[in-house]
Scaffold this motif. Structure first.
Motif, PDB file in Angstrom:
ATOM      1  N   GLY A 229      -3.299  -8.263   2.376  1.00 14.81           N
ATOM      2  CA  GLY A 229      -4.351  -7.728   3.223  1.00 14.81           C
ATOM      3  C   GLY A 229      -5.351  -6.816   2.542  1.00 14.81           C
ATOM      4  N   ALA A 230      -6.617  -6.978   2.932  1.00 17.15           N
ATOM      5  CA  ALA A 230      -7.660  -6.037   2.519  1.00 17.15           C
ATOM      6  C   ALA A 230      -7.492  -4.748   3.315  1.00 17.15           C
ATOM      7  N   SER A 231      -8.017  -3.664   2.783  1.00 14.00           N
ATOM      8  CA  SER A 231      -7.919  -2.375   3.481  1.00 14.00           C
ATOM      9  C   SER A 231      -9.249  -1.646   3.330  1.00 14.00           C
ATOM     10  N   HIS A 232     -10.252  -2.131   4.049  1.00 13.39           N
ATOM     11  CA  HIS A 232     -11.594  -1.576   3.947  1.00 13.39           C
ATOM     12  C   HIS A 232     -11.587  -0.059   4.121  1.00 13.39           C
ATOM     13  N   SER A 233     -12.390   0.592   3.325  1.00 15.26           N
ATOM     14  CA  SER A 233     -12.606   2.031   3.452  1.00 15.26           C
ATOM     15  C   SER A 233     -14.107   2.283   3.496  1.00 15.26           C
ATOM     16  N   PRO A 234     -14.641   2.834   4.608  1.00 13.46           N
ATOM     17  CA  PRO A 234     -16.075   3.134   4.649  1.00 13.46           C
ATOM     18  C   PRO A 234     -16.526   4.008   3.490  1.00 13.46           C
ATOM     19  N   PHE A 235     -15.679   4.943   3.091  1.00 11.72           N
ATOM     20  CA  PHE A 235     -15.988   5.823   1.960  1.00 11.72           C
ATOM     21  C   PHE A 235     -16.194   5.007   0.688  1.00 11.72           C
ATOM     22  N   VAL A 236     -15.230   4.119   0.394  1.00 11.70           N
ATOM     23  CA  VAL A 236     -15.332   3.296  -0.820  1.00 11.70           C
ATOM     24  C   VAL A 236     -16.461   2.284  -0.691  1.00 11.70           C
ATOM     25  N   ILE A 237     -16.667   1.745   0.505  1.00  7.56           N
ATOM     26  CA  ILE A 237     -17.766   0.796   0.725  1.00  7.56           C
ATOM     27  C   ILE A 237     -19.094   1.424   0.325  1.00  7.56           C
ATOM     28  N   ASP A 238     -19.323   2.676   0.748  1.00  8.49           N
ATOM     29  CA  ASP A 238     -20.562   3.372   0.378  1.00  8.49           C
ATOM     30  C   ASP A 238     -20.663   3.578  -1.123  1.00  8.49           C
ATOM     31  N   LEU A 239     -19.577   4.036  -1.730  1.00  5.23           N
ATOM     32  CA  LEU A 239     -19.614   4.323  -3.169  1.00  5.23           C
ATOM     33  C   LEU A 239     -19.822   3.044  -3.979  1.00  5.23           C
ATOM     34  N   VAL A 240     -19.141   1.974  -3.579  1.00  3.75           N
ATOM     35  CA  VAL A 240     -19.282   0.712  -4.318  1.00  3.75           C
ATOM     36  C   VAL A 240     -20.672   0.123  -4.114  1.00  3.75           C
ATOM     37  N   ALA A 241     -21.280   0.367  -2.946  1.00  3.99           N
ATOM     38  CA  ALA A 241     -22.658  -0.096  -2.739  1.00  3.99           C
ATOM     39  C   ALA A 241     -23.584   0.530  -3.779  1.00  3.99           C
ATOM     40  N   GLY A 242     -23.410   1.822  -4.042  1.00  3.96           N
ATOM     41  CA  GLY A 242     -24.204   2.468  -5.085  1.00  3.96           C
ATOM     42  C   GLY A 242     -23.886   1.920  -6.463  1.00  3.96           C
ATOM     43  N   LEU A 243     -22.605   1.623  -6.709  1.00  2.00           N
ATOM     44  CA  LEU A 243     -22.205   1.063  -8.004  1.00  2.00           C
ATOM     45  C   LEU A 243     -22.805  -0.320  -8.205  1.00  2.00           C
ATOM     46  N   ILE A 244     -22.796  -1.148  -7.150  1.00  2.00           N
ATOM     47  CA  ILE A 244     -23.394  -2.489  -7.256  1.00  2.00           C
ATOM     48  C   ILE A 244     -24.875  -2.380  -7.582  1.00  2.00           C
ATOM     49  N   ARG A 245     -25.563  -1.485  -6.896  1.00  2.00           N
ATOM     50  CA  ARG A 245     -26.990  -1.304  -7.149  1.00  2.00           C
ATOM     51  C   ARG A 245     -27.230  -0.893  -8.610  1.00  2.00           C
ATOM     52  N   PHE A 246     -26.389  -0.016  -9.103  1.00  2.00           N
ATOM     53  CA  PHE A 246     -26.511   0.417 -10.502  1.00  2.00           C
ATOM     54  C   PHE A 246     -26.278  -0.743 -11.455  1.00  2.00           C
ATOM     55  N   LEU A 247     -25.240  -1.553 -11.190  1.00  2.00           N
ATOM     56  CA  LEU A 247     -24.899  -2.638 -12.101  1.00  2.00           C
ATOM     57  C   LEU A 247     -25.964  -3.729 -12.113  1.00  2.00           C
ATOM     58  N   TYR A 248     -26.371  -4.170 -10.922  1.00  2.00           N
ATOM     59  CA  TYR A 248     -27.287  -5.312 -10.934  1.00  2.00           C
ATOM     60  C   TYR A 248     -28.657  -4.920 -11.473  1.00  2.00           C
TER      61      TYR A 248
END
Length: 773
Positions: A229-248
């Motif tokens: 099972g996945a275990s979504h975390s709004p906190f991590v979702i926000d942080l990873v969104a910033g990381l994705i933006r940085f990477l791409y």
């Protein structure tokens, strides 16, 4: 909206004689805020009020006495009180129009949505507008009891436990309305799945079949649920969104897509579970789609991921942004298969969007791989259970001007071992993004409804016939191909590979002119407006490719020329192959016309025999329609390009040959030759085996690699990209399909016949190549 938290939600309008507030509070302050809300909002004529503290959803500390025992006391009393879930929500400050956690917030505050008790007091006194009260959907005890009885949940848990769980879930829905739908995440997954009668019945059946105790099977299923099972975390979702933006943005200029196109999918089908099925080219595929969904405030997908990506720390981050991990092999593990099926059914029932890659892995050749049917079968089974009245499949094409893994893809396609995913691999990947790779393009194909494909659910849980699943997967693949945009990179690669020599920018422009006309005539999708009719634009694109060492440039002459190093042929072929399906029809038509030229007289029968022969030879490479539909497509293609083609074919001989030579542009030599040359190598390997030889697939691939390199040195192979592990594997599939096996004395004649058939087609391909010069 008022900045006073106790004024941030209205008193429930549901009529009731008395009220039981189910209070979700993680601290004394939160409890005080909720009590204040009740006191200040209570109407003068409201009946008796009781408060029961639930187990807190954050900073979990057991409350005493247990809420279930208090709820049971309420249930045992008289009357029909209204159950009202209540929770405090801590909002993130709004910045640039969004409420999202940023990396700079973490060292100072941690997760602003889950402040510790000290910070709660500070926020409440200084920024009360960030504190909200959420009221979950209220319901009378009698209404909840009726729903509980309808679910059959009394087989597993009592009504009190059901009420506590449903209160938590309805508070999640209310909180989501405040925070945004991108944070639609599942809660209490294990508890909900384990409580379902169909899960309990399945556990008992497995225990009976395998002669195990029910408790043993249930414990193992619980472990598998935790593993999958996945275990979504709004906190991590926000942080990873910033990381994705940085990477791409390190490697790519932009992600090009239509927000309206995405919105259209949700507007038409948002009431049903959505299954996103992208083509798989890069590890960036999921990050790209996740970025788009996040930016458009859409729920993030639950994405099926390979267990190879579960390594620390990536596995934990992926799981908390929606990846659920699946073992590569679990064929004989009935408990695991059952648990995975139940997890998929739960996601569909709750209308959580799902994503996976039907190909099973990234394409190493550039074109779509043959689909795997396991996950699609599980979804179809869940649909037939009746967990939802429809399931919508959304084909997705993700195209790149260039992909950063191209070197790894080509090495693996040449037979080298795949690099295992690890921390070292991750560091290398991030470093590679320092180069410039152009843009990423996302297109959504026309969605497909399971209701329309299979009819209404029969509630049996039996998947449709295997052939129906295959047809559905085929339809998805075709729609991915149809929506795949043609990139400038793919056309430049086409020109350099098709010509087989170094070209100036002017020569490339001239070479591509008929292709641009063909693309325009058929209204094929493109990434951008194709300005490759301008030498300056061609040169700009070439410079991007030389910058990443895919194309070589020589300035020794009067004008620069661009060419492909033989070692880069696989990389160029990768980009060409992303759009090769658009040119398949004319390629087949050209060879069929040459076949018709073999007779003096009516060549119609030979023409159609050749069409179907090539279709059969390449059925493991391309997604062909039915024979009837394929004939219609060939006819439509020729009607558009040579309206008098039927007369030429009927006359045969020189007229048919003239038809084949005069189709413009001629494409069969670069579209089909790499595949048929690879097939010829494998056919020769099989034909040379001793009749009694027993040899496994990997050994045959290794032999084909060696023979292919020999043929290249001897100029018996014109296309370096023909020496391809991917193509050799497909050739072995064809050989097994044609002959019933790969080795054995009784297969010698069949293998030799296959080799002769391939050589016959290659001779016609060479004739097209000569005519194209």
């Amino acid at each position: 909206m008022s900045t006073d938290p106790v004024a941030s939600a209205p008193w429930p309008s549901h009529p009731a004689d008395s009220y039981v507030f189910l209070v979700d509070a993680s601290s004394a302050l939160e409890f005080e805020i909720l009590v204040q809300w009740i006191d200040e909002h209570r109407p003068p004529d409201a009946g008796p009020i009781e408060r029961i503290r639930l187990q807190p959803s954050r900073r979990r500390r057991r409350v005493r006495p247990r809420p279930e025992s208090l709820i049971k006391s309420v249930l045992a009393g008289s009357g029909d009180p209204l159950l009202v879930p209540l929770r405090v929500v801590w909002m993130v400050p709004e910045r640039d129009g969004q409420r999202a956690v940023r990396f700079r917030d973490v060292p100072r505050f941690g997760d602003p949505r889950d402040p510790d008790p000290v910070r709660q007091h500070s926020i409440y006194s200084r920024f009360p507008e960030l504190v909200r009260v959420v009221v979950g959907q209220p319901a009378l005890v009698s209404e909840v009891r009726q729903r509980w009885n309808a679910t059959g949940a009394d087989q597993v848990s009592g009504l009190a436990e059901y009420i506590a769980r449903e209160a938590a879930l309805t508070l999640e829905v209310g909180e989501r309305r405040l925070r945004g739908y991108r944070y639609k995440v599942p809660k209490l997954v294990k508890e909900q799945i384990l409580s379902k009668p169909r899960f309990r019945a399945g556990i008992r059946e497995i225990a009976r079949r395998e002669n195990r105790s029910v408790d043993t099977v249930e414990r193992r299923a619980e472990r598998y649920l935790a593993e999958i099972g996945a275990s979504h975390s709004p906190f991590v979702i926000d942080l990873v969104a910033g990381l994705i933006r940085f990477l791409y943005t390190r490697g790519y200029t932009a992600i090009n897509y239509s927000p309206d196109e995405l919105a259209g999918v949700y507007e038409r089908f948002g009431n049903h579970p959505l299954i996103f099925l992208p083509a798989h080219k890069s590890h960036f595929d999921r990050l790209t789609l996740q970025h788009i969904l996040y930016e458009n405030n859409r729920p993030l997908n639950h994405t099926a991921g390979g267990i190879n990506l579960k390594f620390f720390p990536i596995g934990a981050l992926l799981r908390r942004t929606g990846v659920f991990f699946i073992r590569r092999s679990f064929r004989d593990n009935e408990i695991y298969k059952f648990t995975l099926r139940q997890y998929i059914a739960y996601l569909l029932e709750k209308r959580f969007p799902i994503e996976w890659y039907m190909e099973g892995g990234r394409s190493r050749s550039g074109k779509l791989r043959s689909p795997r049917y396991g996950m699609l079968t599980y979804v179809a089974e869940a649909y037939e259970m009746g967990v939802t009245d429809d399931v919508i499949l959304v084909p997705v094409s993700i195209a790149y001007d260039q992909i950063h893994e191209i070197a790894d893809h080509t090495r693996e396609d040449k037979g080298e071992t795949k690099q295992k995913e690890s921390i070292g691999w991750l560091v290398k990947t991030v470093r590679s993004l320092g180069n410039r790779y152009g843009s990423i393009y996302v297109r959504f194909g026309d969605p497909i409804s399971m209701l329309e494909e299979f009819g209404p659910s029969d509630h049996t849980g039996e998947a449709p016939a295997e052939i129906e699943i295959q047809k559905l997967a085929f339809k998805v693949a075709v729609r991915i191909n149809e929506s795949t945009p043609i990139t400038p990179t793919s056309l430049i690669a086409l020109a350099l590979l098709g010509s087989g020599r170094a070209l100036t920018t002017t020569e490339i422009t001239e070479y591509l002119a008929p292709y641009l006309a063909y693309i325009d005539d058929r209204a094929l999708p493109t990434t951008v407006e194709l300005d490759l009719d301008k030498p300056a634009e061609v040169e700009a694109r070439l410079e991007l490719l030389t910058g990443n060492n895919m194309v070589q440039r020589s300035d020794d002459g009067a004008e620069p020329v661009y060419f492909l190093d033989p070692d880069k042929a696989h990389a160029a072929a990768y980009y060409r192959n992303t759009v090769i399906h658009f040119f398949l029809l004319p390629a087949v038509a050209e060879l069929a016309a040459l076949e018709a030229a073999e007779v003096d007289g009516d060549g119609t029968e030979l023409f159609w025999e050749q069409v179907l022969r090539i279709r059969d030879l390449l059925k493991f490479e391309f997604f062909f329609p039915t024979k009837k539909r394929f004939r219609e497509q060939i006819s439509d293609e020729l009607d558009r390009r040579a309206p008098d083609w039927r007369a030429a074919v009927e006359q045969g001989g020189g007229q048919a040959a003239s038809l084949a030579r005069n189709l413009n542009p001629l494409v069969a030599h670069w579209v089909l030759r790499p595949f048929l040359e690879a097939y010829a190598v494998v056919a020769d390997v099989l034909a040379d085996l001793e009749p009694s030889t027993e040899i496994d697939r990997d050994a045959l691939i290794k032999r084909a690699m060696g023979l292919g390199k020999q043929y290249q040195l001897q100029s018996r192979i014109q296309s370096p990209e023909s020496i391809s592990k991917t193509l050799f594997e497909n050739a072995l599939q064809l050989a097994r399909n044609r002959t019933g096996g790969l080795t054995g004395a009784d297969l010698v004649v069949a293998r030799q016949a296959l080799a002769a058939e391939i050589q016959d087609v290659l001779e016609r391909i060479e004739a097209v190549a000569q005519a194209a010069i």
